[in-house]
Design a protein around this motif. Structure first.
Motif, mmCIF file in Angstrom:
data_model
loop_
_atom_site.group_PDB
_atom_site.id
_atom_site.type_symbol
_atom_site.label_atom_id
_atom_site.label_comp_id
_atom_site.label_asym_id
_atom_site.label_seq_id
_atom_site.Cartn_x
_atom_site.Cartn_y
_atom_site.Cartn_z
ATOM 1 N N SER A 211 -36.227 -11.758 -54.478
ATOM 2 C CA SER A 211 -37.448 -10.995 -54.252
ATOM 3 C C SER A 211 -37.555 -9.846 -55.249
ATOM 4 N N ILE A 212 -38.792 -9.454 -55.585
ATOM 5 C CA ILE A 212 -38.981 -8.259 -56.407
ATOM 6 C C ILE A 212 -38.706 -6.994 -55.601
ATOM 7 N N ALA A 213 -38.673 -7.112 -54.279
ATOM 8 C CA ALA A 213 -38.407 -5.951 -53.417
ATOM 9 C C ALA A 213 -36.908 -5.693 -53.390
ATOM 10 N N VAL A 239 -42.671 -12.082 -45.324
ATOM 11 C CA VAL A 239 -43.894 -12.143 -46.124
ATOM 12 C C VAL A 239 -43.535 -12.415 -47.580
ATOM 13 N N SER A 240 -44.505 -12.844 -48.340
ATOM 14 C CA SER A 240 -44.273 -13.117 -49.756
ATOM 15 C C SER A 240 -44.278 -11.823 -50.564
ATOM 16 N N ASP A 241 -43.660 -11.877 -51.737
ATOM 17 C CA ASP A 241 -43.727 -10.739 -52.653
ATOM 18 C C ASP A 241 -45.171 -10.374 -52.968
ATOM 19 N N ARG A 242 -45.980 -11.389 -53.225
ATOM 20 C CA ARG A 242 -47.373 -11.145 -53.593
ATOM 21 C C ARG A 242 -48.119 -10.412 -52.472
ATOM 22 N N THR A 243 -47.882 -10.819 -51.248
ATOM 23 C CA THR A 243 -48.518 -10.158 -50.111
ATOM 24 C C THR A 243 -48.077 -8.706 -50.002
ATOM 25 N N ALA A 244 -46.802 -8.437 -50.244
ATOM 26 C CA ALA A 244 -46.288 -7.072 -50.195
ATOM 27 C C ALA A 244 -46.895 -6.208 -51.293
ATOM 28 N N GLU A 260 -43.529 1.285 -52.637
ATOM 29 C CA GLU A 260 -43.012 0.101 -53.314
ATOM 30 C C GLU A 260 -43.102 -1.124 -52.403
ATOM 31 N N PRO A 261 -42.878 -2.330 -52.941
ATOM 32 C CA PRO A 261 -43.030 -3.544 -52.127
ATOM 33 C C PRO A 261 -42.163 -3.588 -50.880
#
Length: 304
Positions: A211-213, A239-244, A260-261
């Protein structure tokens, strides 16, 4: 004197409209270090300073390290923070801005943590980023503040990485007679170690954090956090990274606050996953913050 501040409690009209129910925000994004982490980490650092420790060492993907560095500067105690290679340049710059030393080691937080543990001596206190009862007691103060302001709520939504925030919120609920209040624990796909543990019925280690988070990047959730899922009402949502990321950008427009995400994952339940909140009328969301992502980075992730 505590190193954290009493943060605002806001009813969010934009999130309430999006979710179709009353959404209240505990705005720990406004803490001086940029995230909720300073509550527990500040308490732990003060405890060790009173005990005569002369140096702090921590391991972090970003926000915990920033909080330890901030606490060390305020207490005039030198700090070294071990971070993995995935730590953002912004996070490293913010740690150094507080006067702390940054040591980069390993591909994940676990590797950085192992290196940090090898750097200890009798005069040094190790400040864990999430797995320490001192931290949980400090984080619990956010619930004390909410209760003191007279807000009643029927669920708490929060992000989970290693589980320190959830452990602290549970402690805060318990000491205010609110053990029955359910927790909705949110993670991003690629960093969902709690969800994996709940599905397996035991703690499991993720093969990697994708994840980018990265602030949620504990490959294995703490034992305490997993135990809480077995003894009290905890619902897991991934949830998805994009959604975050989308939630972060919408939140910036709605509340003029950049998070941040790792925090956007929680906010996403109001913006895009309101079905997860269908059983509740008044929801407390912990806007945990996070200082490791810039607006430019959020926009780049959004455009990818």
């Amino acid at each position: 004197m505590p190193l954290h501040i009493n943060t605002p409690l806001l009813e969010s009209r934009p999130l309430s409209l999006a979710a179709g129910r009353s959404i209240w925000l505990k705005m720990d994004a406004l803490q001086p270090s940029g995230s909720f982490k300073i509550r527990g980490i500040g308490a732990a650092c003060e405890h060790h300073a009173k005990g005569g420790q002369r140096r702090f060492v921590s391991s972090s993907g970003g926000n915990a390290g920033i909080a330890v560095a901030y606490a060390g500067r305020r207490l005039s105690i030198p700090v070294a923070v071990f971070v993995p290679e995935t730590t953002t340049g912004k996070a490293k710059a913010l740690i150094r801005q507080e006067g702390a030393e940054v040591i980069i080691h390993g591909a994940s937080w676990q590797e950085a943590n192992e290196r940090a543990m090898s750097a200890l001596d009798p005069d040094t206190a190790f400040i864990h980023p999430f797995d320490d009862p001192l931290l949980w007691t400090g984080h619990a103060t956010m619930i004390d503040e909410v209760v003191a302001q007279g807000l009643s709520f029927d669920a708490v939504v929060l992000s989970v990485g290693g589980g320190g925030l959830m452990s602290g919120v549970v402690e805060g609920l318990a000491r205010n007679g609110l053990e029955h209040i359910p927790i909705v624990a949110v993670e991003t796909d690629g960093a969902a170690s709690l969800a994996a543990a709940m599905e397996a019925g035991r703690r499991v280690q993720l093969p990697a954090i994708t994840s980018i988070a990265t602030s949620l990047g504990a490959r294995m959730v703490s034992e305490r956090a997993f135990e809480l899922t077995q003894s009290r009402p905890v619902e897991s949502v991934v949830v998805s990274d994009r959604t975050a990321v989308d939630a972060c950008l919408r939140f910036l427009d709605d509340h003029r606050v950049l998070v941040e995400p790792a925090c956007g994952a929680t906010l996403a339940l109001a913006y895009a996953h309101s079905a997860s909140l269908a059983r509740y009328e008044r929801v407390l969301m912990i806007a945990c913050g996070g200082a490791t992502a810039s607006l430019a980075q959020l926009q780049a992730w959004h455009a990818a």
